[in-house]
Design a protein around this motif. Structure first.
Motif, PDB file in Angstrom:
ATOM      1  N   TRP A  20       0.835  -1.196   0.000  1.00 34.55           N
ATOM      2  CA  TRP A  20       0.000   0.000   0.000  1.00 34.55           C
ATOM      3  C   TRP A  20       0.878   1.258   0.000  1.00 34.55           C
ATOM      4  O   TRP A  20       2.057   1.206   0.363  1.00 34.55           O
ATOM      5  CB  TRP A  20      -0.873   0.072   1.259  1.00 34.55           C
ATOM      6  N   THR A  21       0.235   2.369  -0.391  1.00 34.60           N
ATOM      7  CA  THR A  21       0.831   3.683  -0.157  1.00 34.60           C
ATOM      8  C   THR A  21      -0.099   4.456   0.771  1.00 34.60           C
ATOM      9  O   THR A  21      -1.331   4.317   0.712  1.00 34.60           O
ATOM     10  CB  THR A  21       1.035   4.486  -1.456  1.00 34.60           C
ATOM     11  N   LEU A  22       0.500   5.236   1.647  1.00 31.77           N
ATOM     12  CA  LEU A  22      -0.254   6.032   2.610  1.00 31.77           C
ATOM     13  C   LEU A  22       0.420   7.385   2.737  1.00 31.77           C
ATOM     14  O   LEU A  22       1.617   7.459   3.026  1.00 31.77           O
ATOM     15  CB  LEU A  22      -0.282   5.326   3.975  1.00 31.77           C
ATOM     16  N   THR A  23      -0.347   8.444   2.516  1.00 23.99           N
ATOM     17  CA  THR A  23       0.181   9.796   2.662  1.00 23.99           C
ATOM     18  C   THR A  23      -0.318  10.375   3.972  1.00 23.99           C
ATOM     19  O   THR A  23      -1.531  10.393   4.242  1.00 23.99           O
ATOM     20  CB  THR A  23      -0.254  10.693   1.490  1.00 23.99           C
ATOM     21  N   SER A  24       0.612  10.823   4.798  1.00 33.01           N
ATOM     22  CA  SER A  24       0.277  11.332   6.128  1.00 33.01           C
ATOM     23  C   SER A  24       0.858  12.724   6.305  1.00 33.01           C
ATOM     24  O   SER A  24       1.996  12.991   5.910  1.00 33.01           O
ATOM     25  CB  SER A  24       0.831  10.386   7.198  1.00 33.01           C
ATOM     26  N   SER A  25       0.057  13.595   6.905  1.00 31.58           N
ATOM     27  CA  SER A  25       0.511  14.974   7.123  1.00 31.58           C
ATOM     28  C   SER A  25       1.235  15.129   8.454  1.00 31.58           C
ATOM     29  O   SER A  25       1.825  16.178   8.724  1.00 31.58           O
ATOM     30  CB  SER A  25      -0.688  15.938   7.078  1.00 31.58           C
ATOM     31  N   ASN A  26       1.194  14.093   9.302  1.00 32.13           N
ATOM     32  CA  ASN A  26       1.927  14.184  10.573  1.00 32.13           C
ATOM     33  C   ASN A  26       3.185  13.320  10.507  1.00 32.13           C
ATOM     34  O   ASN A  26       3.386  12.559   9.566  1.00 32.13           O
ATOM     35  CB  ASN A  26       1.034  13.779  11.760  1.00 32.13           C
ATOM     36  N   SER A  27       4.015  13.456  11.508  1.00 31.70           N
ATOM     37  CA  SER A  27       5.314  12.790  11.486  1.00 31.70           C
ATOM     38  C   SER A  27       5.289  11.402  12.117  1.00 31.70           C
ATOM     39  O   SER A  27       6.323  10.735  12.180  1.00 31.70           O
ATOM     40  CB  SER A  27       6.355  13.652  12.215  1.00 31.70           C
ATOM     41  N   GLU A  28       4.126  10.956  12.576  1.00 33.01           N
ATOM     42  CA  GLU A  28       4.040   9.649  13.217  1.00 33.01           C
ATOM     43  C   GLU A  28       4.080   8.544  12.167  1.00 33.01           C
ATOM     44  O   GLU A  28       3.259   8.516  11.239  1.00 33.01           O
ATOM     45  CB  GLU A  28       2.755   9.535  14.035  1.00 33.01           C
TER      46      GLU A  28
END
Length: 299
Positions: free
Chosen positions: A233-241
């Motif tokens: 999968w790909t996952l785009t996250s705006s936080n650093s966790e």
């Protein structure tokens, strides 16, 4: 044809037994064969046994019908073998031509005229004709590797074994070296042992994966890729966790909207925004290691 049956190798270290190989079964035919696995998987031990340098603890190994358990078989295989080990001892004050000539003498090419022709042939084959008179100490890492291939080919072997040949090379030299190996495989069996997934994907149609001295996959790169379908999968996250929950991060890419993670694992139920994507060979390798119970170094 190379036939390996129930091959084991046990070393003694600090008063305890260490199993470097644990029941290897493999058959390898003509062309390019890739042996992939992490450092310490047993690849170099297997290559050294194939080259007749190390004796196995048990099991059998035949190359073109020759039994390596016998002295006659070992000599027959050595006569048809070219070997580039992970660390080849070069003589820095010799020129490339002098070093390959010296190795040709060690391989029993006694006739001076025939030896000169063989040396010139392999020096040209690896693209070092213009550098043949230069001392090796002035060569780049890639050029030294090409000298190594030249010495391995000087007896025109039917079996060529190369152990981690592109480790430490820059991208241009890696590409040049891979292309050279593919050309060589048209006329012989070439075994490429490496921990670099890309090298296998760019050169081999047949491969095996070793882990802790055992074969955990045997097939084509396409089959290894297919095995990871539905697990990437790909996952785009705006936080650093960083994502966790038994997911391995294969890569991270910084985008304007955040960090895009490429993930391999059993499930992304904890991350509904994750998008399932087509796997590549690296994904297939990571999934194989995870699903087989072997630790995978994560980012």
């Amino acid at each position: 044809m190379i036939k390996i049956s129930s091959l084991t190798k046990t070393y003694r270290a600090n008063k305890r037994a260490v199993n470097a190989l644990n029941g290897i079964d493999l058959q390898i035919g003509a062309g390019m064969f890739g042996l992939l696995g992490p450092n310490g998987a047993g690849k170099t031990t297997l290559m050294r046994i194939l080259a007749g340098i190390v004796n196995p603890s048990s099991g059998s190994l035949r190359v073109n019908g020759h039994n390596l358990a016998t002295e006659a078989g070992k000599q027959a295989v050595k006569s048809m073998l070219g070997y580039l080990p992970q660390e080849l001892g070069l003589y820095p004050d010799l020129t490339a031509a002098q070093f390959v000539d010296y190795m040709a003498i060690l391989k029993g090419i006694d006739d001076p005229r025939a030896r000169q022709q063989s040396v010139e042939r392999v020096i040209e084959l690896v693209g070092l004709s213009q550098e043949a008179g230069r001392k090796i100490k002035g060569f780049s890492g890639g050029m030294k590797r090409r000298v190594g291939i030249a010495q391995a080919l000087v007896n025109d072997p039917k079996l060529l074994i190369v152990d981690e040949p592109t480790a430490g090379l820059d991208p241009e030299e890696r590409i040049r070296f891979r292309n050279l190996l593919v050309r060589l495989a048209a006329e012989r069996t070439v075994i490429l042992s490496t921990h670099i997934v890309e090298d296998i994907g760019q050169t081999c149609r047949d491969m095996a994966v070793l882990a802790r001295g055992q074969v955990i996959f045997r097939g084509s790169p396409a089959e290894l890729i297919q095995s990871a379908t539905g697990h990437v999968w790909t996952l785009t996250s705006s936080n650093s966790e960083k994502p966790n929950h038994d997911l391995t991060i294969v890569s991270m890419l910084h985008l304007a909207e955040g960090i895009q993670y490429r993930l391999v694992g059993h499930s992304t139920e904890e991350y509904p925004a994750a998008e399932n994507v087509q796997p590549g060979l690296e994904d297939g390798y990571v999934w194989l290691m995870k699903s087989s119970g072997y630790a995978v170094d994560a980012l």
